[in-house]
Enzyme design. Structure first.
Site, mmCIF file in Angstrom:
data_model
loop_
_atom_site.group_PDB
_atom_site.id
_atom_site.type_symbol
_atom_site.label_atom_id
_atom_site.label_comp_id
_atom_site.label_asym_id
_atom_site.label_seq_id
_atom_site.Cartn_x
_atom_site.Cartn_y
_atom_site.Cartn_z
ATOM 1 N N THR A 135 0.829 -1.208 0.000
ATOM 2 C CA THR A 135 0.000 0.000 0.000
ATOM 3 C C THR A 135 0.862 1.256 0.000
ATOM 4 O OG1 THR A 135 -1.487 1.279 1.416
ATOM 5 C CG2 THR A 135 -0.078 -0.287 2.525
ATOM 6 N N TYR A 161 -1.507 -0.768 10.994
ATOM 7 C CA TYR A 161 -1.686 -1.370 9.659
ATOM 8 C C TYR A 161 -0.510 -1.047 8.753
ATOM 9 C CZ TYR A 161 -3.189 -1.617 4.767
ATOM 10 O OH TYR A 161 -3.241 -1.867 3.415
HETATM 11 N N1 LIG Z 1 -8.356 -1.813 -0.490
HETATM 12 C C1 LIG Z 1 -7.481 -0.868 -0.812
HETATM 13 O O1 LIG Z 1 -7.843 0.265 -1.149
HETATM 14 C C2 LIG Z 1 -5.991 -1.172 -0.781
HETATM 15 C C3 LIG Z 1 -5.104 -0.156 -1.122
HETATM 16 C C4 LIG Z 1 -3.736 -0.445 -1.148
HETATM 17 C C5 LIG Z 1 -3.290 -1.717 -0.851
HETATM 18 N N2 LIG Z 1 -4.173 -2.689 -0.501
HETATM 19 C C6 LIG Z 1 -3.643 -4.026 -0.186
HETATM 20 O O2 LIG Z 1 -4.270 -4.941 -1.081
HETATM 21 C C7 LIG Z 1 -4.449 -6.199 -0.436
HETATM 22 C C8 LIG Z 1 -5.918 -6.593 -0.553
HETATM 23 O O3 LIG Z 1 -6.719 -5.583 0.055
HETATM 24 P P1 LIG Z 1 -8.306 -5.741 0.157
HETATM 25 O O4 LIG Z 1 -8.866 -4.400 0.314
HETATM 26 O O5 LIG Z 1 -8.788 -6.634 -0.917
HETATM 27 O O6 LIG Z 1 -8.424 -6.506 1.549
HETATM 28 P P2 LIG Z 1 -9.673 -7.256 2.167
HETATM 29 O O7 LIG Z 1 -9.604 -7.013 3.636
HETATM 30 O O8 LIG Z 1 -10.941 -6.963 1.420
HETATM 31 O O9 LIG Z 1 -9.329 -8.801 1.865
HETATM 32 C C9 LIG Z 1 -8.316 -9.479 2.548
HETATM 33 C C10 LIG Z 1 -8.503 -10.972 2.291
HETATM 34 O O10 LIG Z 1 -7.445 -11.661 2.966
HETATM 35 C C11 LIG Z 1 -7.988 -12.753 3.699
HETATM 36 N N3 LIG Z 1 -7.129 -13.002 4.868
HETATM 37 C C12 LIG Z 1 -6.959 -12.186 5.943
HETATM 38 N N4 LIG Z 1 -6.117 -12.766 6.814
HETATM 39 C C13 LIG Z 1 -5.735 -13.952 6.268
HETATM 40 C C14 LIG Z 1 -4.867 -14.989 6.679
HETATM 41 N N5 LIG Z 1 -4.232 -14.940 7.868
HETATM 42 N N6 LIG Z 1 -4.716 -16.069 5.877
HETATM 43 C C15 LIG Z 1 -5.376 -16.140 4.678
HETATM 44 N N7 LIG Z 1 -6.215 -15.192 4.243
HETATM 45 C C16 LIG Z 1 -6.395 -14.110 5.029
HETATM 46 C C17 LIG Z 1 -9.397 -12.302 4.094
HETATM 47 O O11 LIG Z 1 -10.248 -13.406 4.379
HETATM 48 C C18 LIG Z 1 -9.826 -11.517 2.853
HETATM 49 O O12 LIG Z 1 -10.431 -12.386 1.903
HETATM 50 C C19 LIG Z 1 -3.983 -6.006 1.004
HETATM 51 O O13 LIG Z 1 -2.694 -6.567 1.110
HETATM 52 C C20 LIG Z 1 -3.960 -4.512 1.210
HETATM 53 O O14 LIG Z 1 -2.956 -4.145 2.132
HETATM 54 C C21 LIG Z 1 -5.510 -2.451 -0.459
#
Ligand SMILES: NC(=O)c1ccc[n+]([C@@H]2O[C@H](COP(=O)([O-])OP(=O)(O)OC[C@H]3O[C@@H](n4cnc5c(N)ncnc54)[C@H](O)[C@@H]3O)[C@@H](O)[C@H]2O)c1
Length: 200
Positions: A135, A161
């Site tokens: 991120t 985070y």
């Molecule tokens: N959403 C955003 O705007 C954004 C922006 C920048 C970066 N990111 C990064 O992108 C990635 C995905 O983000 P997102 O918004 O889809 O997240 P999200 O919270 O919607 O999804 C996370 C997924 O990971 C799974 N998960 C959590 N802990 C776990 C574990 N211990 N073992 C296996 N699975 C596990 C959850 O069940 C879920 O399906 C993350 O790494 C986040 O840091 C997201």
């Protein structure tokens, strides 16, 4: 046929990614490793349930035995690592789970991929790649003066985070330098769209 291990594929961005990949490529296999926390929703991927090129594994990325078994069972070509605890407000209430999943879980995946991909001479099997999805929050906050973050911007995380994501980025960078591990890191900014978890 390339085999992708997608972690966190039942979450917001991961499920969009799986939809995108199956639409774009007919000849890929996707193994989706997801613990199904509150943020994971298998309904996001219901249409692939009977797709023989799609495998869902409900498991925690911190479980090294289970993760290694996946690499033994499948010839994984690409890891696309989305799985994370990802909501800043939750990290302020409960930082430990962010360290567990985002730091320890990432290390477990790096080790499993390295074990499976590294050859005796220290080089890696052809075509293997680990994509770590991080991120822009690792860089801190921008002023409203039109400036940008660059890859060279110093890390300055401010929440548990972003600190846990910054730690995982540092581990990936360390594996690239120390073991010549084939990885890339993305640091995108906030996304919104279909399959996003509703917080209220
Ligand atoms: N959403 C955003 O705007 C954004 C922006 C920048 C970066 N990111 C990064 O992108 C990635 C995905 O983000 P997102 O918004 O889809 O997240 P999200 O919270 O919607 O999804 C996370 C997924 O990971 C799974 N998960 C959590 N802990 C776990 C574990 N211990 N073992 C296996 N699975 C596990 C959850 O069940 C879920 O399906 C993350 O790494 C986040 O840091 C997201």
């Amino acid at each position: 046929m390339k085999t992708y291990l997608v972690t966190g594929g039942a979450g917001f961005i991961g499920s969009n990614y799986i939809h995108y990949m199956f639409k774009k490529y007919k000849d890929i296999k996707i193994v989706n490793l997801d613990k199904l926390t509150y943020a994971g929703n298998p309904e996001n991927l219901k249409e692939f349930e009977n797709n023989e090129n799609y495998v869902f594994i409900k498991e925690d990325i911190c479980n090294a035995e289970a993760v290694n078994k996946i690499f033994q069972e499948y010839d994984i070509d690409r890891v696309v690592h989305f799985a994370a605890e990802s909501h800043v407000d939750r990290s302020i209430k409960n930082p430990e789970i962010f360290v567990q999943t985002n730091v320890i879980g990432t290390t477990v995946l790096l080790n499993a991929a390295r074990n499976a991909w590294e050859q005796e001479d220290g080089t890696y099997k052809e075509g293997k790649k680990f994509l770590h999805v991080s991120t822009d929050e690792v860089y801190g906050s921008l002023e409203e003066d039109g400036t940008f973050f660059y890859e060279t911007t110093p890390y300055s995380p401010h929440s548990p985070y972003s600190a846990s994501k910054a730690s995982s980025d540092m581990l990936v960078k360390a594996y690239i330098d120390t073991y010549k591990f084939p990885a890339n890191i993305t640091n995108c900014s906030n996304n919104y769209g279909p399959y996003q978890f509703r917080r209220n």
